[in-house]
Design a protein around this motif. Structure first.
Motif, PDB file in Angstrom:
ATOM      1  N   LEU A  71       0.912  -1.115  -0.147  1.00 24.79           N
ATOM      2  CA  LEU A  71       0.047   0.156   0.157  1.00 24.79           C
ATOM      3  C   LEU A  71       1.065   1.260   0.025  1.00 24.79           C
ATOM      4  CD1 LEU A  71      -2.860   1.375   0.007  1.00 24.79           C
ATOM      5  CD2 LEU A  71      -2.758   0.998   2.597  1.00 24.79           C
ATOM      6  N   GLY A  72       1.871   1.420   0.763  1.00 26.85           N
ATOM      7  CA  GLY A  72       2.766   2.437   0.744  1.00 26.85           C
ATOM      8  C   GLY A  72       4.176   2.089   0.276  1.00 26.85           C
ATOM      9  N   PRO A  73       4.898   3.023   0.029  1.00 27.28           N
ATOM     10  CA  PRO A  73       6.361   2.920  -0.764  1.00 27.28           C
ATOM     11  C   PRO A  73       7.300   1.845   0.013  1.00 27.28           C
ATOM     12  CG  PRO A  73       6.065   5.061   0.154  1.00 27.28           C
ATOM     13  CD  PRO A  73       4.856   4.698   0.420  1.00 27.28           C
ATOM     14  N   ASP A  74       8.080   1.625  -0.628  1.00 23.95           N
ATOM     15  CA  ASP A  74       9.425   0.923  -0.110  1.00 23.95           C
ATOM     16  C   ASP A  74      10.231   1.951   0.779  1.00 23.95           C
ATOM     17  OD1 ASP A  74      11.907  -0.381   0.395  1.00 23.95           O
ATOM     18  OD2 ASP A  74      11.313  -1.910  -0.889  1.00 23.95           O
ATOM     19  N   LEU A  75      10.422   1.430   1.997  1.00 21.74           N
ATOM     20  CA  LEU A  75      11.260   2.417   2.854  1.00 21.74           C
ATOM     21  C   LEU A  75      12.527   2.197   3.146  1.00 21.74           C
ATOM     22  CD1 LEU A  75       8.568   3.509   5.627  1.00 21.74           C
ATOM     23  CD2 LEU A  75       9.070   4.661   3.377  1.00 21.74           C
ATOM     24  N   THR A  76      13.218   1.202   2.183  1.00 24.44           N
ATOM     25  CA  THR A  76      14.632   0.844   2.537  1.00 24.44           C
ATOM     26  C   THR A  76      15.398   2.101   2.201  1.00 24.44           C
ATOM     27  OG1 THR A  76      14.058  -1.320   1.546  1.00 24.44           O
ATOM     28  CG2 THR A  76      16.348  -0.917   1.735  1.00 24.44           C
ATOM     29  N   ASN A  77      15.367   2.773   1.321  1.00 26.40           N
ATOM     30  CA  ASN A  77      16.268   3.931   0.999  1.00 26.40           C
ATOM     31  C   ASN A  77      15.724   5.116   1.057  1.00 26.40           C
ATOM     32  OD1 ASN A  77      17.463   1.349  -1.025  1.00 26.40           O
ATOM     33  ND2 ASN A  77      18.719   2.408   0.447  1.00 26.40           N
ATOM     34  N   THR A  78      14.645   5.367   1.858  1.00 26.93           N
ATOM     35  CA  THR A  78      13.527   6.705   2.006  1.00 26.93           C
ATOM     36  C   THR A  78      14.454   7.747   2.444  1.00 26.93           C
ATOM     37  OG1 THR A  78      11.819   7.536   2.276  1.00 26.93           O
ATOM     38  CG2 THR A  78      12.501   6.226   4.255  1.00 26.93           C
ATOM     39  N   TYR A  79      15.449   7.614   3.381  1.00 29.67           N
ATOM     40  CA  TYR A  79      16.300   8.479   3.983  1.00 29.67           C
ATOM     41  C   TYR A  79      17.049   9.449   3.003  1.00 29.67           C
ATOM     42  CZ  TYR A  79      17.931  10.338   8.370  1.00 29.67           C
ATOM     43  OH  TYR A  79      18.309  11.444   9.349  1.00 29.67           O
ATOM     44  N   SER A  80      18.077   8.389   2.179  1.00 27.85           N
ATOM     45  CA  SER A  80      18.616   8.880   1.248  1.00 27.85           C
ATOM     46  C   SER A  80      17.930   9.611  -0.004  1.00 27.85           C
ATOM     47  CB  SER A  80      19.862   8.007   0.608  1.00 27.85           C
ATOM     48  OG  SER A  80      18.982   6.960   0.048  1.00 27.85           O
ATOM     49  N   ARG A  81      16.795   8.797  -0.218  1.00 32.92           N
ATOM     50  CA  ARG A  81      15.763   9.585  -1.539  1.00 32.92           C
ATOM     51  C   ARG A  81      15.275  10.866  -0.920  1.00 32.92           C
ATOM     52  NH1 ARG A  81      13.130   4.502  -1.929  1.00 32.92           N
ATOM     53  NH2 ARG A  81      11.603   5.323  -0.435  1.00 32.92           N
ATOM     54  N   ASN A  82      15.241  11.181   0.221  1.00 30.47           N
ATOM     55  CA  ASN A  82      14.734  12.522   0.754  1.00 30.47           C
ATOM     56  C   ASN A  82      15.973  13.539   1.132  1.00 30.47           C
ATOM     57  OD1 ASN A  82      11.764  12.164   0.302  1.00 30.47           O
ATOM     58  ND2 ASN A  82      12.042  10.678   1.768  1.00 30.47           N
ATOM     59  N   LYS A  83      17.184  13.038   0.686  1.00 32.12           N
ATOM     60  CA  LYS A  83      18.293  13.887   0.975  1.00 32.12           C
ATOM     61  C   LYS A  83      18.544  13.932   2.412  1.00 32.12           C
ATOM     62  CE  LYS A  83      18.213  15.948  -3.480  1.00 32.12           C
ATOM     63  NZ  LYS A  83      17.342  14.943  -3.918  1.00 32.12           N
ATOM     64  N   GLU A  84      18.442  13.178   3.189  1.00 33.00           N
ATOM     65  CA  GLU A  84      18.552  12.917   4.550  1.00 33.00           C
ATOM     66  C   GLU A  84      17.651  14.265   5.503  1.00 33.00           C
ATOM     67  OE1 GLU A  84      22.667  12.446   5.957  1.00 33.00           O
ATOM     68  OE2 GLU A  84      22.788  10.772   4.518  1.00 33.00           O
ATOM     69  N   LEU A 114      13.456   7.061  12.909  1.00 29.45           N
ATOM     70  CA  LEU A 114      14.179   7.595  12.168  1.00 29.45           C
ATOM     71  C   LEU A 114      15.521   7.204  12.143  1.00 29.45           C
ATOM     72  CD1 LEU A 114      12.831  11.410  11.950  1.00 29.45           C
ATOM     73  CD2 LEU A 114      12.781   9.660  10.246  1.00 29.45           C
ATOM     74  N   ALA A 115      16.121   6.777  13.161  1.00 28.38           N
ATOM     75  CA  ALA A 115      17.331   6.186  13.500  1.00 28.38           C
ATOM     76  C   ALA A 115      17.421   4.762  12.749  1.00 28.38           C
ATOM     77  CB  ALA A 115      17.706   6.188  14.948  1.00 28.38           C
ATOM     78  N   PHE A 116      16.165   4.092  12.987  1.00 24.58           N
ATOM     79  CA  PHE A 116      15.952   2.683  12.412  1.00 24.58           C
ATOM     80  C   PHE A 116      16.154   2.736  10.965  1.00 24.58           C
ATOM     81  CE2 PHE A 116      13.020  -0.394  10.846  1.00 24.58           C
ATOM     82  CZ  PHE A 116      13.841  -1.487  11.020  1.00 24.58           C
ATOM     83  N   LEU A 117      15.430   3.874  10.267  1.00 23.08           N
ATOM     84  CA  LEU A 117      15.248   3.950   8.899  1.00 23.08           C
ATOM     85  C   LEU A 117      16.615   4.358   8.320  1.00 23.08           C
ATOM     86  CD1 LEU A 117      11.837   5.490   8.626  1.00 23.08           C
ATOM     87  CD2 LEU A 117      12.121   3.422   7.939  1.00 23.08           C
ATOM     88  N   LYS A 118      17.310   5.296   8.925  1.00 19.81           N
ATOM     89  CA  LYS A 118      18.571   5.816   8.739  1.00 19.81           C
ATOM     90  C   LYS A 118      19.768   4.458   8.505  1.00 19.81           C
ATOM     91  CE  LYS A 118      22.006   9.328   9.508  1.00 19.81           C
ATOM     92  NZ  LYS A 118      22.430  10.274  10.176  1.00 19.81           N
ATOM     93  N   ASP A 119      19.568   3.647   9.507  1.00 20.88           N
ATOM     94  CA  ASP A 119      20.471   2.513   9.687  1.00 20.88           C
ATOM     95  C   ASP A 119      19.832   1.467   8.346  1.00 20.88           C
ATOM     96  OD1 ASP A 119      22.368   0.592  10.998  1.00 20.88           O
ATOM     97  OD2 ASP A 119      20.549  -0.509  11.163  1.00 20.88           O
ATOM     98  N   GLY A 124      21.818  -1.247   2.759  1.00 26.69           N
ATOM     99  CA  GLY A 124      21.192  -2.052   1.553  1.00 26.69           C
ATOM    100  C   GLY A 124      20.644  -1.276   0.678  1.00 26.69           C
ATOM    101  N   THR A 125      20.057  -1.946  -0.375  1.00 28.47           N
ATOM    102  CA  THR A 125      19.187  -1.302  -1.255  1.00 28.47           C
ATOM    103  C   THR A 125      17.856  -2.099  -1.378  1.00 28.47           C
ATOM    104  OG1 THR A 125      19.888  -2.603  -3.163  1.00 28.47           O
ATOM    105  CG2 THR A 125      20.919  -0.607  -2.639  1.00 28.47           C
ATOM    106  N   ALA A 126      16.753  -1.678  -1.864  1.00 32.42           N
ATOM    107  CA  ALA A 126      15.707  -2.026  -2.043  1.00 32.42           C
ATOM    108  C   ALA A 126      15.339  -2.929  -3.363  1.00 32.42           C
ATOM    109  CB  ALA A 126      14.349  -1.237  -2.062  1.00 32.42           C
ATOM    110  N   ASP A 127      16.554  -2.894  -4.045  1.00 31.11           N
ATOM    111  CA  ASP A 127      16.512  -3.895  -5.204  1.00 31.11           C
ATOM    112  C   ASP A 127      16.746  -5.170  -5.120  1.00 31.11           C
ATOM    113  OD1 ASP A 127      16.559  -4.772  -8.002  1.00 31.11           O
ATOM    114  OD2 ASP A 127      18.312  -3.972  -8.660  1.00 31.11           O
TER     115      ASP A 127
END
Length: 143
Positions: A71-84, A114-119, A124-127
């Motif tokens: 339903l929602g987006p993959d959050l694996t690399n959400t921290y870097s996608r939003n330029k931290e 947010l610390a968890f999502l940053k870690d 890794g990547t979502a691919d």
């Protein structure tokens, strides 16, 4: 009385048990002789962030490493996608958007999530196609 009838199952058992024992030794010896990396001990903040992720069932709508809800987006690399941009991420978590409900997280829970999502972002990547399964049940990047 023919004793050969009783000898045959015993030999089969000994052979099968020997193979099982050797296979078990081999499985447990893999990390000793390979480039297996021991997991890094995570900080208390990251561990608490993982608990926040589980407490609010984020995985039912979102994915990490391609696993989870759709339903929602993959959050694996959400921290870097939003330029931290932590302010942007905090705003989404606190107020919600579209189908995402407004969560009443405390400031500590938000910081820990947010610390968890940053870690997760750094790990890794979502691919999922760029990873290969290893014999010990883990995954590594394809070479």
């Amino acid at each position: 009385m023919n004793l050969n009838i009783f000898q045959q199952p015993r030999k089969v058992f000994i052979i099968l048990f020997s193979f099982f024992f050797l296979f078990s030794l081999w499985i447990y010896a893999i990390p000793l002789f390979s480039n297996y990396q021991k997991p890094v001990k995570e900080s208390k903040s990251i561990a608490n962030g993982r608990l926040v992720w589980q407490k609010y069932n984020c995985h039912t709508c979102h994915q990490l490493y391609g696993l989870g809800g759709y339903l929602g987006p993959d959050l694996t690399n959400t921290y870097s996608r939003n330029k931290e941009n932590e302010t942007y991420l905090k705003g989404i978590i606190k107020s919600g958007v579209r189908q995402m409900p407004k969560f009443n997280l405390t400031d500590d829970e938000t910081r820990e999530l947010l610390a968890f999502l940053k870690d997760v972002d750094a790990s890794g990547t979502a691919d999922v196609n760029s990873y290969q399964p290893e014999i010990n049940g883990t995954f590594s990047l394809k070479k």
